[in-house]
Design a protein around this motif. Structure first.
Motif, PDB file in Angstrom:
ATOM      1  N   PRO A  79       0.816  -1.229   0.000  1.00 51.18           N
ATOM      2  CA  PRO A  79       0.000   0.000   0.000  1.00 51.18           C
ATOM      3  C   PRO A  79       0.845   1.274   0.000  1.00 51.18           C
ATOM      4  N   ALA A  80       2.056   1.222   0.495  1.00 53.48           N
ATOM      5  CA  ALA A  80       2.892   2.428   0.578  1.00 53.48           C
ATOM      6  C   ALA A  80       3.539   2.789  -0.747  1.00 53.48           C
ATOM      7  N   LEU A  81       3.329   1.973  -1.784  1.00 51.50           N
ATOM      8  CA  LEU A  81       4.008   2.222  -3.064  1.00 51.50           C
ATOM      9  C   LEU A  81       3.605   3.595  -3.625  1.00 51.50           C
ATOM     10  N   GLY A  82       4.573   4.394  -3.961  1.00 54.58           N
ATOM     11  CA  GLY A  82       4.322   5.706  -4.560  1.00 54.58           C
ATOM     12  C   GLY A  82       3.964   6.780  -3.568  1.00 54.58           C
ATOM     13  N   ARG A  83       3.831   6.381  -2.307  1.00 52.33           N
ATOM     14  CA  ARG A  83       3.469   7.369  -1.283  1.00 52.33           C
ATOM     15  C   ARG A  83       4.738   8.035  -0.777  1.00 52.33           C
ATOM     16  N   LEU A  84       4.692   9.337  -0.668  1.00 51.17           N
ATOM     17  CA  LEU A  84       5.862  10.056  -0.156  1.00 51.17           C
ATOM     18  C   LEU A  84       5.898   9.955   1.363  1.00 51.17           C
ATOM     19  N   PRO A  85       7.083   9.951   1.967  1.00 47.91           N
ATOM     20  CA  PRO A  85       7.162   9.944   3.424  1.00 47.91           C
ATOM     21  C   PRO A  85       6.454  11.175   3.991  1.00 47.91           C
ATOM     22  N   VAL A  86       5.573  10.916   4.950  1.00 43.34           N
ATOM     23  CA  VAL A  86       4.785  12.017   5.524  1.00 43.34           C
ATOM     24  C   VAL A  86       5.445  12.492   6.814  1.00 43.34           C
ATOM     25  N   GLY A  87       5.661  13.760   6.912  1.00 40.66           N
ATOM     26  CA  GLY A  87       6.248  14.328   8.129  1.00 40.66           C
ATOM     27  C   GLY A  87       5.203  14.496   9.211  1.00 40.66           C
ATOM     28  N   GLY A  88       5.629  14.714  10.431  1.00 38.46           N
ATOM     29  CA  GLY A  88       4.713  14.933  11.541  1.00 38.46           C
ATOM     30  C   GLY A  88       4.117  16.330  11.481  1.00 38.46           C
ATOM     31  N   PRO A  89       3.158  16.604  12.335  1.00 34.53           N
ATOM     32  CA  PRO A  89       2.552  17.933  12.329  1.00 34.53           C
ATOM     33  C   PRO A  89       3.550  19.003  12.771  1.00 34.53           C
ATOM     34  N   ALA A  90       3.408  20.187  12.206  1.00 32.93           N
ATOM     35  CA  ALA A  90       4.313  21.284  12.570  1.00 32.93           C
ATOM     36  C   ALA A  90       4.010  21.736  14.001  1.00 32.93           C
ATOM     37  N   PRO A  91       5.019  22.160  14.759  1.00 33.40           N
ATOM     38  CA  PRO A  91       4.758  22.592  16.139  1.00 33.40           C
ATOM     39  C   PRO A  91       3.954  23.891  16.176  1.00 33.40           C
ATOM     40  N   GLU A  92       3.034  23.935  17.161  1.00 36.93           N
ATOM     41  CA  GLU A  92       2.197  25.138  17.308  1.00 36.93           C
ATOM     42  C   GLU A  92       2.925  26.154  18.169  1.00 36.93           C
ATOM     43  N   ALA A  93       2.683  27.419  17.882  1.00 37.15           N
ATOM     44  CA  ALA A  93       3.281  28.473  18.709  1.00 37.15           C
ATOM     45  C   ALA A  93       2.495  28.584  20.014  1.00 37.15           C
ATOM     46  N   ALA A  94       3.196  28.842  21.107  1.00 35.62           N
ATOM     47  CA  ALA A  94       2.523  29.052  22.403  1.00 35.62           C
ATOM     48  C   ALA A  94       1.860  30.422  22.371  1.00 35.62           C
ATOM     49  N   VAL A  95       0.553  30.452  22.617  1.00 34.35           N
ATOM     50  CA  VAL A  95      -0.162  31.726  22.486  1.00 34.35           C
ATOM     51  C   VAL A  95      -0.403  32.407  23.835  1.00 34.35           C
ATOM     52  N   SER A  96      -0.667  31.629  24.877  1.00 36.92           N
ATOM     53  CA  SER A  96      -0.931  32.276  26.171  1.00 36.92           C
ATOM     54  C   SER A  96       0.210  31.948  27.141  1.00 36.92           C
ATOM     55  N   PRO A  97       0.414  32.780  28.153  1.00 42.45           N
ATOM     56  CA  PRO A  97       1.506  32.533  29.119  1.00 42.45           C
ATOM     57  C   PRO A  97       1.305  31.240  29.912  1.00 42.45           C
ATOM     58  N   ASP A  98       0.040  30.731  29.939  1.00 43.92           N
ATOM     59  CA  ASP A  98      -0.229  29.495  30.684  1.00 43.92           C
ATOM     60  C   ASP A  98       0.182  28.237  29.898  1.00 43.92           C
ATOM     61  N   ASP A  99       0.426  28.411  28.621  1.00 43.31           N
ATOM     62  CA  ASP A  99       0.796  27.239  27.790  1.00 43.31           C
ATOM     63  C   ASP A  99       2.168  26.717  28.192  1.00 43.31           C
ATOM     64  N   ALA A 100       2.257  25.411  28.367  1.00 42.44           N
ATOM     65  CA  ALA A 100       3.577  24.801  28.608  1.00 42.44           C
ATOM     66  C   ALA A 100       4.358  24.863  27.304  1.00 42.44           C
TER      67      ALA A 100
END
Lengths: 178, 195
Positions: free
Chosen positions: B41-62
């Protein structure tokens, strides 16, 4: 998770044929999402791990070497046996005794021919992914390689049909800072 | 970006990328050597990268330990540092940060990253055979066998064979051969002395 693959219920051993002194010993272990190939070379064990979602194809290259070698052996033996019969006849060995000698000498190549026909042709098998092509040198019997490919393909199809891995980082909850 | 081609094992020429054409192929179009291709099933499929990191928006975000502006999504299972999706390395059900992954590779604590192991049981078996054939030097081989068994007992063993049992049997056998040889030599020595 057990360190030994044979003790780990997550792994299933695939048939790869008998050991041979001419080739490194190989064992293949299939899990739900990956394939581990263990090759014993000298005094070390080498591991290759293939994620089933990464395998693009299995390429089998059949070879007629085994059957050809058996036929050459058998065909080459016919004049040798004829010569032997002539020699035995010339030295007036009794007919039954010469027949036994000829049959005794003819048995190994005929048995080899029968075994070659029964065991099937040889082949080489390669696992092709997007970044590498890995050869499995010890898996050299074509019927066995076909059965191996079928089992791995079934596992890959089951893996594709299963829902996404729940442990992927995209769905992990945010940890609390405390 | 194009999906990589599958090469013919004989001539290295790229095979057709179409799964149906590959499945029905019985020889390489370039070199005509017999060939069977089982497309996955993977034939011809390009390697898929992981999701891009999200920016921390609030000061409470770790935030990620390595990228202070990115939102943390998971702690490292080894050191507990918070990691963003870029730094999270998911190996065999375990989330690790890059330094812990490298440490695990060096200390061989992450089995999925191991490329090879030494088969100490095969070495012990060879020494046991050596005991049989090397005559008066067999006690040396037996002692070497004991030393190897003791020194490598706690080291990672084979992943497919019962190495410790093999090592024990090989060591016991080589000791037996060495002791047997010593007894024979002692008896020989005594018989020489009496006659």
């Amino acid at each position: 998770m057990h360190d030994r693959l044979s003790m780990d219920p997550a792994y299933r051993r695939l048939k790869t044929g008998r050991r041979s002194v001419f080739r490194p010993h190989l064992s293949c272990w299939l899990a739900a999402d990956h394939l581990v190939v263990v090759e014993v070379v000298g005094y070390s064990e080498r591991y290759s791990r293939f994620d089933l979602r990464d395998i693009q194809a299995l390429v089998l290259q059949p070879s007629r070497m085994r059957a050809t070698a058996a036929w050459i052996g058998t065909i080459g033996l016919v004049p040798a046996l004829a010569l032997l019969v002539a020699i035995l006849a010339s030295v007036t060995v009794a007919g039954m005794e010469s027949l036994v000698v000829v049959a005794f000498l003819a048995f190994p190549p005929i048995a080899a021919l029968a075994w070659a026909a029964w065991a099937g042709p040889l082949c080489s098998i390669r696992i092709s992914t997007a970044v590498q092509v890995a050869r499995l040198p010890a898996l050299h019997n074509l019927p066995l390689a076909r059965a191996f490919a079928r089992e791995v393909l079934d596992a890959a199809l089951a893996r594709e049909a299963s829902p996404a891995d729940p442990a992927t980082p995209a769905v992990s909850p945010s940890p609390s800072p405390s | 970006m194009q999906a990589p081609d599958i090469p013919c094992p004989a001539c290295r020429a790229p095979l057709p990328a179409d799964a149906t054409a590959l499945a029905s192929m019985d020889s390489c179009p370039a070199c005509r050597k017999p060939l069977e291709v089982i497309p996955f099933p993977a034939l011809g499929r390009l390697p898929v990268g992981g999701p891009a990191p999200e920016a921390a928006v609030s000061p409470d975000d770790a935030t990620c330990f390595f990228h202070a502006s990115k939102k943390a999504v998971v702690p490292c299972d080894a050191c507990g540092r918070f990691l963003c999706t870029l730094c999270d390395l998911h190996i065999h059900g375990v989330h690790l940060c890059p330094p812990c992954l490298e440490a695990g590779r060096q200390k061989r604590t992450v089995t999925a990253l191991e490329r090879s192991r030494t088969r100490w049981d095969l070495i012990a078996s060879s020494l046991a055979v050596l005991c049989l054939i090397c005559g008066v030097l067999s006690p040396v081989a037996a002692l070497a066998n004991v030393a190897i068994t003791v020194a490598t007992w706690r080291k990672p063993q084979s992943r497919v064979a019962s190495s410790r049992t093999t090592m024990l049997v090989a060591t016991a056998f080589s000791l037996l051969v060495a002791v047997g040889l010593a007894v024979v030599l002692w008896l020989e020595w005594n018989s020489d002395g009496t006659t």
